[in-house]
Design a protein around this motif. Sequence first.
Motif, PDB file in Angstrom:
ATOM      1  N   SER A 172       0.859  -1.184   0.000  1.00 32.23           N
ATOM      2  CA  SER A 172       0.000   0.000   0.000  1.00 32.23           C
ATOM      3  C   SER A 172       0.894   1.233   0.000  1.00 32.23           C
ATOM      4  O   SER A 172       1.232   1.788   1.035  1.00 32.23           O
ATOM      5  CB  SER A 172      -0.926  -0.004   1.219  1.00 32.23           C
ATOM      6  N   HIS A 203       1.388   5.045  -1.195  1.00 32.21           N
ATOM      7  CA  HIS A 203       0.633   6.201  -1.654  1.00 32.21           C
ATOM      8  C   HIS A 203       1.530   7.391  -1.968  1.00 32.21           C
ATOM      9  O   HIS A 203       1.035   8.436  -2.363  1.00 32.21           O
ATOM     10  CB  HIS A 203      -0.378   6.609  -0.577  1.00 32.21           C
ATOM     11  N   ASP A 204       2.831   7.221  -1.779  1.00 29.53           N
ATOM     12  CA  ASP A 204       3.752   8.330  -1.958  1.00 29.53           C
ATOM     13  C   ASP A 204       4.954   7.846  -2.767  1.00 29.53           C
ATOM     14  O   ASP A 204       5.393   6.701  -2.628  1.00 29.53           O
ATOM     15  CB  ASP A 204       4.208   8.838  -0.583  1.00 29.53           C
TER      16      ASP A 204
END
Length: 139
Positions: A11, A13-14
């Motif tokens: 996961s 996200h950046d």
Amino acid sequence: MTAKKAVLQLSVHDEKIRKKAFVTVSRSQGVTSITMDDKTGKMTVVGEVDTPVLVMKLRKLCNAEIVSVEVVKPPEKKPEPAKPAPAKPDTVKPAEIVAFPVTHMNYPYQYHSSFANSHYQPYGNSRVVVEEPNTCVLM
């Protein structure tokens, strides 16, 4: 140990965490190749790696789970057809060998006697200590 293909769900996200994940996986011993799908967040690692240890390292950065682990078979080698040997001429010249002279510049970190006559003196604040059994030192 045989080569494995591990698919991991991350996961991320950046972009910064994605780069750190790549660095963490690439530093692991035995990794052959790494690919990551940005849309699904799946990272594929191929090589002789311990997958649970890899996931433990990645969990320090982001949420990581094992999706699948497969054993990768090495590609079968096909026998190459024999190539016809080229015709040899009657006169064959021997290969020319060029030898380079060995000088002190070829080995820059080796000690040379030319350094013994250096003009550099020892440090001025150095102290000479003489160990004699009859001396007494009070501190």
